[in-house]
Design a protein around this motif. Structure first.
Motif, PDB file in Angstrom:
ATOM      1  N   GLY A  17      10.158  63.380  48.721  1.00 36.97           N
ATOM      2  CA  GLY A  17      11.555  63.686  48.243  1.00 36.97           C
ATOM      3  C   GLY A  17      12.897  62.657  49.219  1.00 36.97           C
ATOM      4  O   GLY A  17      13.883  63.324  48.993  1.00 36.97           O
ATOM      5  N   LEU A  18      12.744  61.747  49.339  1.00 39.23           N
ATOM      6  CA  LEU A  18      13.863  60.360  49.942  1.00 39.23           C
ATOM      7  C   LEU A  18      14.288  59.932  49.148  1.00 39.23           C
ATOM      8  O   LEU A  18      13.452  59.734  47.942  1.00 39.23           O
ATOM      9  CB  LEU A  18      13.240  60.249  50.824  1.00 39.23           C
ATOM     10  N   ASP A  19      15.243  59.183  48.811  1.00 37.05           N
ATOM     11  CA  ASP A  19      16.329  58.374  48.633  1.00 37.05           C
ATOM     12  C   ASP A  19      15.460  57.384  47.601  1.00 37.05           C
ATOM     13  O   ASP A  19      15.062  56.786  48.451  1.00 37.05           O
ATOM     14  CB  ASP A  19      17.610  58.344  48.329  1.00 37.05           C
ATOM     15  N   ALA A  20      15.018  57.232  46.308  1.00 35.09           N
ATOM     16  CA  ALA A  20      14.678  55.537  45.735  1.00 35.09           C
ATOM     17  C   ALA A  20      15.360  55.617  44.399  1.00 35.09           C
ATOM     18  O   ALA A  20      15.952  56.831  43.889  1.00 35.09           O
ATOM     19  CB  ALA A  20      13.108  55.866  45.302  1.00 35.09           C
ATOM     20  N   ARG A  21      16.070  54.158  44.328  1.00 38.22           N
ATOM     21  CA  ARG A  21      17.369  53.542  43.075  1.00 38.22           C
ATOM     22  C   ARG A  21      16.313  52.321  43.124  1.00 38.22           C
ATOM     23  O   ARG A  21      15.530  52.030  43.746  1.00 38.22           O
ATOM     24  CB  ARG A  21      18.279  53.753  43.920  1.00 38.22           C
ATOM     25  N   PRO A  22      16.063  52.741  41.131  1.00 41.20           N
ATOM     26  CA  PRO A  22      15.657  51.516  40.752  1.00 41.20           C
ATOM     27  C   PRO A  22      15.958  49.602  40.663  1.00 41.20           C
ATOM     28  O   PRO A  22      15.218  49.174  40.694  1.00 41.20           O
ATOM     29  CB  PRO A  22      15.134  52.355  39.430  1.00 41.20           C
ATOM     30  N   THR A  23      17.641  49.895  40.256  1.00 45.31           N
ATOM     31  CA  THR A  23      18.327  48.816  40.692  1.00 45.31           C
ATOM     32  C   THR A  23      19.337  48.760  42.315  1.00 45.31           C
ATOM     33  O   THR A  23      19.800  49.794  42.693  1.00 45.31           O
ATOM     34  CB  THR A  23      19.119  48.185  39.970  1.00 45.31           C
ATOM     35  N   ALA A  73      15.327  49.688  52.143  1.00 46.04           N
ATOM     36  CA  ALA A  73      15.862  48.642  50.526  1.00 46.04           C
ATOM     37  C   ALA A  73      15.898  49.524  48.989  1.00 46.04           C
ATOM     38  O   ALA A  73      16.023  49.637  48.185  1.00 46.04           O
ATOM     39  CB  ALA A  73      14.927  47.308  50.578  1.00 46.04           C
ATOM     40  N   LEU A  74      14.500  50.242  49.404  1.00 45.41           N
ATOM     41  CA  LEU A  74      14.643  50.956  48.551  1.00 45.41           C
ATOM     42  C   LEU A  74      15.291  52.237  48.066  1.00 45.41           C
ATOM     43  O   LEU A  74      15.450  52.169  47.479  1.00 45.41           O
ATOM     44  CB  LEU A  74      12.764  52.425  48.614  1.00 45.41           C
ATOM     45  N   VAL A  75      16.141  52.545  49.361  1.00 38.28           N
ATOM     46  CA  VAL A  75      17.483  53.238  49.122  1.00 38.28           C
ATOM     47  C   VAL A  75      18.096  52.910  48.592  1.00 38.28           C
ATOM     48  O   VAL A  75      18.938  53.587  47.888  1.00 38.28           O
ATOM     49  CB  VAL A  75      17.763  53.700  50.537  1.00 38.28           C
ATOM     50  N   HIS A  76      18.306  51.858  49.005  1.00 40.55           N
ATOM     51  CA  HIS A  76      19.873  50.937  48.141  1.00 40.55           C
ATOM     52  C   HIS A  76      19.185  50.467  46.633  1.00 40.55           C
ATOM     53  O   HIS A  76      19.672  49.440  45.976  1.00 40.55           O
ATOM     54  CB  HIS A  76      19.999  49.295  48.963  1.00 40.55           C
ATOM     55  N   GLY A  77      17.758  50.560  46.330  1.00 38.24           N
ATOM     56  CA  GLY A  77      17.322  49.782  45.008  1.00 38.24           C
ATOM     57  C   GLY A  77      17.266  48.319  44.809  1.00 38.24           C
ATOM     58  O   GLY A  77      16.641  47.910  44.293  1.00 38.24           O
ATOM     59  N   ILE A  78      16.794  48.280  45.696  1.00 40.59           N
ATOM     60  CA  ILE A  78      16.514  46.407  46.009  1.00 40.59           C
ATOM     61  C   ILE A  78      14.966  46.460  46.443  1.00 40.59           C
ATOM     62  O   ILE A  78      13.958  47.079  47.444  1.00 40.59           O
ATOM     63  CB  ILE A  78      17.443  46.095  48.127  1.00 40.59           C
ATOM     64  N   ASP A  79      14.390  45.354  45.348  1.00 43.99           N
ATOM     65  CA  ASP A  79      13.318  45.081  45.751  1.00 43.99           C
ATOM     66  C   ASP A  79      13.122  43.742  46.496  1.00 43.99           C
ATOM     67  O   ASP A  79      12.736  42.582  46.731  1.00 43.99           O
ATOM     68  CB  ASP A  79      12.694  44.122  44.800  1.00 43.99           C
ATOM     69  N   LEU A  80      12.188  44.612  48.323  1.00 51.20           N
ATOM     70  CA  LEU A  80      12.643  42.743  49.581  1.00 51.20           C
ATOM     71  C   LEU A  80      11.811  42.317  49.311  1.00 51.20           C
ATOM     72  O   LEU A  80      11.336  41.460  49.762  1.00 51.20           O
ATOM     73  CB  LEU A  80      12.731  44.443  49.939  1.00 51.20           C
ATOM     74  N   ASP A  81      10.550  42.716  48.500  1.00 44.93           N
ATOM     75  CA  ASP A  81       9.575  41.943  48.651  1.00 44.93           C
ATOM     76  C   ASP A  81       9.754  39.558  47.789  1.00 44.93           C
ATOM     77  O   ASP A  81       9.636  39.290  48.361  1.00 44.93           O
ATOM     78  CB  ASP A  81       8.445  41.896  47.265  1.00 44.93           C
ATOM     79  N   GLU A  82      10.980  40.203  47.056  1.00 43.64           N
ATOM     80  CA  GLU A  82      11.752  38.910  46.423  1.00 43.64           C
ATOM     81  C   GLU A  82      12.169  38.894  46.862  1.00 43.64           C
ATOM     82  O   GLU A  82      12.697  37.400  46.913  1.00 43.64           O
ATOM     83  CB  GLU A  82      12.383  39.338  44.718  1.00 43.64           C
ATOM     84  N   VAL A  83      13.183  39.178  47.752  1.00 43.59           N
ATOM     85  CA  VAL A  83      14.680  38.814  48.839  1.00 43.59           C
ATOM     86  C   VAL A  83      13.117  38.310  50.193  1.00 43.59           C
ATOM     87  O   VAL A  83      13.858  36.947  49.967  1.00 43.59           O
ATOM     88  CB  VAL A  83      15.057  40.106  49.727  1.00 43.59           C
ATOM     89  N   ILE A  84      12.777  38.535  50.138  1.00 41.51           N
ATOM     90  CA  ILE A  84      11.594  37.832  51.229  1.00 41.51           C
ATOM     91  C   ILE A  84      11.544  36.442  50.804  1.00 41.51           C
ATOM     92  O   ILE A  84      11.195  35.679  51.656  1.00 41.51           O
ATOM     93  CB  ILE A  84      10.406  38.513  51.987  1.00 41.51           C
ATOM     94  N   ALA A  85      10.865  36.701  49.829  1.00 44.93           N
ATOM     95  CA  ALA A  85      10.159  34.980  48.769  1.00 44.93           C
ATOM     96  C   ALA A  85      11.467  34.028  48.545  1.00 44.93           C
ATOM     97  O   ALA A  85      11.044  32.468  48.642  1.00 44.93           O
ATOM     98  CB  ALA A  85       9.745  35.299  47.608  1.00 44.93           C
TER      99      ALA A  85
END
Ligand SMILES: [Mg+2]
Length: 134
Positions: A17-23, A73-85
């Protein structure tokens, strides 16, 4: 089941039940601070075992850093895989077309004249981020 960190951490956040944002989204400052503290704790644990720590402890703490970073990253809605790429793309431009690599005395790879800096803002905007004041 995928074993990518992003998928594993999403499963964890869902289960607990932790925070997760889609964008990409600004989050409440208390939450942002809490995530920063979690990451700092894990980074400190890496530093503790970096020199002389048993290798299994180092592996554990490195994985904790990645896990908490993906969670943040998930809490902030960031897709970190794309940032790492994007970071990787930029890092690879440190090699010039002639294959030459500039290094500092301690071995760190330097940015050459063909270096193209990462555009993380563009990545986040593609993910739906609207920067403040826009
Ligand atoms: Mg740890």
């Amino acid at each position: 089941m995928s074993s990518s960190p992003a998928d594993l951490v999403r499963e964890f956040h869902r289960a607990f039940g932790l925070d997760a944002r889609p964008t990409p989204t600004r989050v409440p400052p208390e939450l942002a601070a809490h995530r920063g503290e979690l990451l700092a704790e894990e980074a400190a644990e890496v530093a503790e075992v970096s020199v002389g720590g048993p290798l299994d402890r180092l592996a554990h703490e490195l994985a904790d850093v990645v896990y908490v970073a993906y969670g943040t990253a998930l809490v902030h809605g960031i897709d970190l895989d794309e940032v790492i790429a994007e970071i990787h793309r930029a890092n690879m431009t440190k090699i010039g077309p002639d294959g030459r690599i500039a290094r500092r005395a301690d071995g760190k790879v330097l940015k050459g004249e063909h270096y193209v800096a990462p555009d993380v803002s563009a990545v986040l905007r593609r993910q739906g981020w609207v920067p403040d004041g826009v």
